[in-house]
Write a protein that holds these residues in place. Structure first.
Motif, PDB file in Angstrom:
ATOM      1  N   ARG A  57       0.835  -1.203   0.000  1.00  0.00           N
ATOM      2  CA  ARG A  57       0.000   0.000   0.000  1.00  0.00           C
ATOM      3  C   ARG A  57       0.874   1.260   0.000  1.00  0.00           C
ATOM      4  O   ARG A  57       0.653   2.186  -0.778  1.00  0.00           O
ATOM      5  CB  ARG A  57      -0.920  -0.013   1.233  1.00  0.00           C
ATOM      6  N   LEU A  58       1.907   1.259   0.853  1.00  0.00           N
ATOM      7  CA  LEU A  58       2.777   2.431   0.934  1.00  0.00           C
ATOM      8  C   LEU A  58       3.487   2.674  -0.390  1.00  0.00           C
ATOM      9  O   LEU A  58       3.641   3.813  -0.832  1.00  0.00           O
ATOM     10  CB  LEU A  58       3.805   2.257   2.059  1.00  0.00           C
ATOM     11  N   GLU A  59       3.898   1.574  -1.029  1.00  0.00           N
ATOM     12  CA  GLU A  59       4.588   1.686  -2.309  1.00  0.00           C
ATOM     13  C   GLU A  59       3.661   2.304  -3.349  1.00  0.00           C
ATOM     14  O   GLU A  59       4.044   3.216  -4.086  1.00  0.00           O
ATOM     15  CB  GLU A  59       5.071   0.295  -2.751  1.00  0.00           C
ATOM     16  N   ALA A  60       2.415   1.806  -3.360  1.00  0.00           N
ATOM     17  CA  ALA A  60       1.453   2.280  -4.358  1.00  0.00           C
ATOM     18  C   ALA A  60       1.110   3.758  -4.136  1.00  0.00           C
ATOM     19  O   ALA A  60       0.852   4.492  -5.082  1.00  0.00           O
ATOM     20  CB  ALA A  60       0.188   1.427  -4.305  1.00  0.00           C
ATOM     21  N   GLU A  61       1.108   4.166  -2.869  1.00  0.00           N
ATOM     22  CA  GLU A  61       0.701   5.552  -2.576  1.00  0.00           C
ATOM     23  C   GLU A  61       1.887   6.474  -2.329  1.00  0.00           C
ATOM     24  O   GLU A  61       1.707   7.599  -1.860  1.00  0.00           O
ATOM     25  CB  GLU A  61      -0.193   5.574  -1.330  1.00  0.00           C
ATOM     26  N   ARG A  62       3.086   5.995  -2.631  1.00  0.00           N
ATOM     27  CA  ARG A  62       4.304   6.711  -2.254  1.00  0.00           C
ATOM     28  C   ARG A  62       4.244   8.206  -2.541  1.00  0.00           C
ATOM     29  O   ARG A  62       4.477   9.031  -1.678  1.00  0.00           O
ATOM     30  CB  ARG A  62       5.501   6.076  -2.996  1.00  0.00           C
ATOM     31  N   GLN A 193      11.498   6.608   0.583  1.00  0.00           N
ATOM     32  CA  GLN A 193      11.192   5.273   1.103  1.00  0.00           C
ATOM     33  C   GLN A 193      11.040   5.235   2.628  1.00  0.00           C
ATOM     34  O   GLN A 193      10.609   4.236   3.183  1.00  0.00           O
ATOM     35  CB  GLN A 193      12.236   4.237   0.630  1.00  0.00           C
ATOM     36  N   ASP A 194      11.408   6.326   3.303  1.00  0.00           N
ATOM     37  CA  ASP A 194      11.234   6.370   4.756  1.00  0.00           C
ATOM     38  C   ASP A 194       9.796   6.719   5.151  1.00  0.00           C
ATOM     39  O   ASP A 194       9.401   6.542   6.302  1.00  0.00           O
ATOM     40  CB  ASP A 194      12.156   7.442   5.373  1.00  0.00           C
ATOM     41  N   VAL A 195       9.038   7.253   4.182  1.00  0.00           N
ATOM     42  CA  VAL A 195       7.725   7.801   4.529  1.00  0.00           C
ATOM     43  C   VAL A 195       6.682   6.697   4.692  1.00  0.00           C
ATOM     44  O   VAL A 195       6.542   5.831   3.828  1.00  0.00           O
ATOM     45  CB  VAL A 195       7.258   8.827   3.465  1.00  0.00           C
ATOM     46  N   VAL A 196       5.972   6.730   5.812  1.00  0.00           N
ATOM     47  CA  VAL A 196       4.828   5.832   6.027  1.00  0.00           C
ATOM     48  C   VAL A 196       3.581   6.678   6.245  1.00  0.00           C
ATOM     49  O   VAL A 196       3.685   7.897   6.426  1.00  0.00           O
ATOM     50  CB  VAL A 196       5.033   4.893   7.236  1.00  0.00           C
TER      51      VAL A 196
END
Lengths: 253, 500
Positions: A57-62, A193-196
């Motif tokens: 999900r995080l990857e898709a919404e990066r 890539q650190d962002v959640v």
């Protein structure tokens, strides 16, 4: 220092717990109550699959997450510098260091920073860069002294939380607890890539680490959300008490 | 344990209400915090806010109903992380534990971040008696430590002090020049305390939450002093009430959303620091020892009473203080013990003894605002009524709130109100009897002993010349029928002019 601590002072654990049990109205024969909490009964495999889903999900919404993080962080009084170029990132940090460092910067040895040619840029301007790194000759006391003498502390981030605008740091080699805390100015370098998304993401990943690692997730988790502040006198906001008065966010990508 | 002055509530609140400086401070804090809180709720929306409150309440109910289980789990997980857990039955025992750790390790200087439990225990006094220099490091706590006072608010401990008073205090105690610049005062505190942080052998913190699953202590702060206390010294002691435990790390998120918004309207505080055990061998720095002291000190009595258990759900945000019309007039000190305001009026009587604090549950208009703002939806008015009931029915004479005269008067009133003939007669007599005491429609100084107690602080509205019932009988009765009749007529001319 020896650790011959009496493991437990005060009243014995079992006696204390028995009193709590009686106060709860449980019978004297109940020693271990049967507590069913679905959260705590989750298996490692279930946690892993939830974490995997979260990562996807995080990857898709990066992209939108990074936007949201940048927006929230500014509301929480981070000074944002967003750049796709590591050269620009370095010159921004150097600028901050020139203005505030008093000749010395403390920085942690984290991967987000190893890719930035920061030390050379600082040294070329006569600013000393103190690297927190294990295995060198310094004692803990001299390391601390050097951090205290630094006007700026530079760290990476383990997580950057879009929901709250927080930078999260975890214990790791090359990262002192004091670098983001003691110098009056803190610069955090955040990669996309650190962002959640949310606090829930952070805690899911930390739980997974804890249980996957045989019950250890390290000694601390620190959320930093803007500068140090107080309103303890007449409710008037003052920025910068014991922690940094100024915080900068260098967002890469 | 901290000095208990709850029995002086009436005189203390009487004095507080006449203090203009306190009045100004209370207006600031009440208005400022409450407005900021509402803004923060608006931002997420009422529905989301409500669902967070429900979730947090559910977690607290479960955690407290199974407190024995979660305390054991917490103990095991803290120990597994290399920390030590100590259990204290009461204040004396808790103070002894901390002093013993300090003395056995040669501690000379201790820095503290804000902890209401340590205020409850009066820990500083014991440590100082044991030769330890103790420094409060939260700015508000530092101010009241220098002034040798106690906190007057859960979140803003020095709100009762003006900047002029703080400036004079710093001038007198620290030898710095007088100033009216608040930033300068904060700077003085930073510089003075920075040295102490670096010299301290021991850092003492409270805990906002304890996570059983991972053995983690969580503190929520804005100044950075909490992080310094738990990072710089070689020993860290966390000391807190046993009710602070929540089951899982996953449960923490909702509390981090609720607490800062309810307390100061912040979306999140500047720092959330989570500590699990001492530094590991691979860490660059951090305390070598971690101790957790879990304190009962009367909390098991709240746990054992099903009517009062929910008071242990409190997360000490202070929202009920900020909204309370009583706290808003008298401030925190008048309550006479560490925990003021509506939640304090429930917790204190049970922790210090009902007989000593019987005025506190009466110090409420039962308006219900506290319940409305509570992030955990704690039903404070219900518990206040429960305590009042306990006080009224107590077999122990010293616990009873009302005097025999008040009881007789209350019974007489109940009888009168349920007896139409006697009530009408009493009103007629009262109307005549009050005549010499009425001015401007009010009785300001009544001669009867019980009534005079009332009129000493407030006016009593005089009995009117005619009661509503009499007006109704004499003028209004039958009017409704006349109006109906009038509407049914073809025209509305010629009505009698009996419209009062």
């Amino acid at each position: 220092m020896t650790n011959q601590v009496e493991t437990s002072l005060g009243i014995p654990r079992d006696e204390f717990l028995a009193h709590v049990r009686r106060s709860l109205g449980r019978g004297p024969d109940v020693l271990q109550p049967d507590v069913s909490n679905p959260v705590l009964q989750e298996t490692l495999a279930q946690m892993e699959s939830r974490a995997e889903e979260a990562r996807r999900r995080l990857e898709a919404e990066r992209e939108s997450l990074v936007d949201r993080f940048a927006e929230t962080a500014q509301l929480r009084n981070w000074n944002l510098f967003w750049t796709g170029s590591s050269e620009h990132a370095v010159s921004y940090i150097v600028e901050v260091a020139q203005a505030h460092s008093g000749g010395q910067v403390a920085r942690s040895d984290q991967s987000a920073l190893t890719d930035l040619p920061l030390d050379d840029a600082l040294e070329s301007l006569g600013i000393r860069s103190v690297l927190v790194k294990r295995g060198d000759e310094r004692t803990q006391d001299s390391l601390r002294q050097q951090i205290v003498e630094s006007g700026v502390g530079v760290t990476g981030a383990d997580f950057a939380v879009a929901e709250t605008g927080s930078v999260v740091v975890l214990p790791r080699q090359g990262l002192s607890r004091l670098v983001s805390l003691v110098p009056p100015v803190h610069v955090a370098v955040v990669r996309p890539q650190d962002v959640v998304g949310s606090l829930d993401d952070v805690f899911l990943f930390r739980r997974l680490e804890y249980h996957g690692n045989g019950g250890d997730m390290g000694s601390y988790v620190n959320f930093i959300t803007g500068p140090s502040r107080t309103a303890d006198i007449e409710m008037k906001l003052v920025v910068g008490v014991h922690g940094p008065r100024e915080v900068h966010l260098v967002l890469l990508g | 344990m901290a000095e208990i002055k709850t029995a002086q509530f009436q005189s203390a609140s009487g004095a507080a209400i006449k203090d203009p400086i306190l009045r100004r401070a209370l207006t600031q804090v009440g208005g400022g915090f409450s407005e900021a809180r509402l803004d923060a709720i608006d931002e997420v929306g009422e529905d989301v806010w409500e669902s967070w409150r429900e979730e947090a309440r559910r977690i607290k109910i479960h955690a407290l109903d199974n407190l024995d289980y979660y305390l054991e789990l917490l103990h095991d997980r803290v120990t597994q992380a290399g920390g030590h857990v100590h259990f204290a039955r009461d204040a004396t025992q808790a103070n002894e534990i901390v002093s013993r750790i300090a003395n056995s390790r040669g501690v000379k200087i201790a820095t503290k971040s804000k902890s209401m439990v340590s205020e409850e225990l009066d820990l500083n006094k014991t440590l100082e008696a044991n030769g330890v220099e103790v420094y409060e490091t939260d700015l508000g706590e530092y101010i009241i430590q220098l002034a040798e006072e106690t906190p007057s608010h859960l979140v803003a401990p020095a709100l009762h002090k003006t900047k002029e008073q703080v400036s004079e205090l710093f001038h007198e105690k620290l030898g710095v020049p007088l100033t009216d610049d608040i930033e300068e005062m904060a700077r003085v505190a930073r510089v003075t305390l920075r040295d102490k942080f670096l010299q301290a052998d021991l850092g003492i913190s409270g805990a906002n939450f304890l996570v059983a699953e991972t053995g983690t202590l969580v503190i929520i702060t804005n100044e950075g002093n909490g992080r310094l206390c738990t990072s710089a010294p070689r020993i860290h002691i966390g000391i807190t009430g046993m009710e602070k435990v929540i089951p899982s790390l996953q449960d923490l998120a909702v509390f981090l959303r609720l607490l800062p918004r309810s307390a100061t309207g912040q979306r999140l505080t500047s720092y959330v620091s989570m500590v699990t055990g001492p530094r590991r061998s691979e860490d660059e720095d951090g305390p070598e020892e971690f101790h957790l002291v879990l304190v009962d000190n009367g909390r098991s009595r709240l746990l054992a009473d099903p009517d009062l258990r929910e008071s242990l759900y409190c997360i000490r945000c202070g929202a009920c203080l900020n909204i309370c019309p009583v706290y808003g007039k008298i401030g925190g000190h008048a309550y006479g013990w560490v925990y003021p305001g509506p939640i304090g009026a429930i917790v204190s009587p049970t922790l210090v003894g009902l007989g000593q604090a019987k005025d506190l549950p009466q110090a409420s208009s039962l308006c219900g605002a506290c319940r409305e703002v509570c992030p955990i939806k704690i039903n404070i008015p219900r518990m206040l009524l429960h305590l009042r009931h306990k006080l009224a029915e107590s077999p122990d004479e010293s616990e009873r709130a009302a005097s025999t005269a008040e009881k007789i008067a209350a019974n007489g009133y109940a009888w009168l109100m349920s007896n139409q003939t006697m009530l009408t007669a009493a009103k007629k007599v009262g109307r005549l009897a009050q005549t010499p005491f009425v001015s401007d429609g009010k009785v300001s100084r009544a001669p009867l002993p019980l009534v005079s107690k009332w009129t000493a602080a407030r006016d009593l509205p005089a009995l009117p010349k005619r009661t509503f019932r009499e007006i109704w009988e004499q003028e209004l009765e039958g009017q409704g029928e006349q109006q109906r009749a009038a509407r049914n007529r073809d025209n509305d001319i010629g009505q009698d002019g009996n419209q009062a």
